[in-house]
Design a protein around this motif. Structure first.
Motif, mmCIF file in Angstrom:
data_model
loop_
_atom_site.group_PDB
_atom_site.id
_atom_site.type_symbol
_atom_site.label_atom_id
_atom_site.label_comp_id
_atom_site.label_asym_id
_atom_site.label_seq_id
_atom_site.Cartn_x
_atom_site.Cartn_y
_atom_site.Cartn_z
ATOM 1 N N TRP A 34 0.716 -1.250 -0.042
ATOM 2 C CA TRP A 34 0.008 0.219 -0.133
ATOM 3 C C TRP A 34 0.947 1.075 -0.041
ATOM 4 O O TRP A 34 0.790 2.320 -0.707
ATOM 5 N N GLY A 124 -7.283 -5.439 0.853
ATOM 6 C CA GLY A 124 -7.013 -4.177 1.756
ATOM 7 C C GLY A 124 -5.840 -3.535 1.669
ATOM 8 O O GLY A 124 -5.581 -2.319 2.195
ATOM 9 N N ASP A 207 -8.738 2.366 7.066
ATOM 10 C CA ASP A 207 -9.396 3.323 6.440
ATOM 11 C C ASP A 207 -9.592 4.745 6.865
ATOM 12 O O ASP A 207 -10.156 5.516 6.676
ATOM 13 N N ASN A 212 -11.344 9.290 0.588
ATOM 14 C CA ASN A 212 -12.130 8.294 -0.158
ATOM 15 C C ASN A 212 -12.714 9.426 -1.300
ATOM 16 O O ASN A 212 -12.687 10.719 -1.270
ATOM 17 N N ASN A 239 -13.570 -5.805 -7.864
ATOM 18 C CA ASN A 239 -12.790 -5.621 -6.532
ATOM 19 C C ASN A 239 -11.802 -6.914 -6.242
ATOM 20 O O ASN A 239 -10.518 -6.490 -5.812
ATOM 21 N N GLU A 245 -10.074 -3.979 -2.127
ATOM 22 C CA GLU A 245 -10.526 -3.576 -0.733
ATOM 23 C C GLU A 245 -11.154 -4.689 -0.141
ATOM 24 O O GLU A 245 -11.812 -5.663 -0.567
ATOM 25 N N LEU A 248 -15.836 -3.342 -0.623
ATOM 26 C CA LEU A 248 -16.203 -2.019 -1.494
ATOM 27 C C LEU A 248 -17.726 -1.638 -1.332
ATOM 28 O O LEU A 248 -18.547 -2.317 -1.722
#
Length: 261
Positions: A34, A124, A207, A212, A239, A245, A248
């Motif tokens: 990430w 994720g 998150d 977003n 997804n 994620e 989603l």
């Protein structure tokens, strides 16, 4: 004599240091994939010539002022190719009844077990790139995106023949850095900035305060709500095969009054 401005600057300096320390702690807890994706998203292309690079910076500034739309939307050439693929389907009610259950049957576990997903990053984490998809996985992702386009925007010009009886509103919430995965939606959608608040209990993919984007688009639904089922199946595959994620978030609701015909 110390003024109020001096005090404000002193407090600001202290808060800046505290923010940096806390932000470093939070970043160190995130997956490496990430972090790499976030850094790469902020780097300019090293292959652009000077004039193109300057143009890119200007476009980037314009995109930032417009919520990033210019950077994420699908190109005209890609959209034309997508529409050609959709036209070849000649999508009708019967074809949709066949396609939706087949797409819905693909789970993340099945995708990995049958070799369509190849050692993907954990849920994720980072986007799943082409290197983690087999040719069959790439084809399935393309089909899911094409179906999502057909269900949201397809009409007679796209050889889509569905008896749409009412209007529905799709609201999709995605991390800002991953929105280009569904760039074809952004060209005809309302975008609203949002901040994530969800925290992973396992501590792997928070998150919390993440940037977003809420994307809203109206579409026509059939009497048996098969369009909504197809949208859900398509988004789940997108997804599982790319966006990656843990959840989603997508909501579909009836529109009592629409600005569309």
């Amino acid at each position: 004599m110390v003024t109020a401005d001096d005090m404000a600057r002193q407090v600001g300096d202290q808060l800046a240091g505290e923010f940096r320390t806390r932000m470093r702690t939070v970043l160190l807890q995130q997956p490496k994939e990430w972090l790499a994706e976030q850094l790469l998203a902020r780097l300019p292309s090293p292959y652009a010539p000077p004039a193109e690079a300057a143009s890119g910076r200007a476009a980037g500034a314009e995109a930032a002022a417009d919520g990033g739309r210019a950077a994420d939307t699908e190109s005209d050439a890609d959209r034309a190719r997508r529409r050609e693929r959709v036209r070849a389907w000649k999508l009708c009610q019967d074809g949709l009844h066949e396609r939706v259950p087949r797409l819905r049957s693909w789970t993340r576990g099945r995708l990995e077990a049958e070799g369509l997903l190849l050692d993907p990053p954990p849920k994720g984490g980072a986007l799943i790139g082409p290197g983690h998809r087999s040719p069959a996985g790439e084809a399935l992702l393309t089909e899911a995106k094409d179906l999502l386009y057909a269900l949201l925007f397809g009409d007679a010009d796209d050889a889509v023949d569905l008896l749409r009886a009412e209007r529905e509103l799709l609201t999709l919430t995605m991390p800002r850095a991953k929105c280009h995965a569904v760039g074809f939606i952004l060209r005809a959608a309302t975008e609203i900035g949002a901040v994530g608040t969800w925290q992973d209990p396992a501590g792997r993919a928070h998150d919390e305060r993440a940037a977003n984007l809420l994307v809203q688009v109206e579409y026509g639904e059939t009497g048996d709500e098969l369009v909504g089922s197809g949208i859900a199946a398509s988004l789940k595959l997108i997804n599982d095969l790319e966006v990656n994620e843990r959840v989603l978030y997508a909501r579909m609701e009836n529109v009592e009054e629409s600005t569309l015909d």
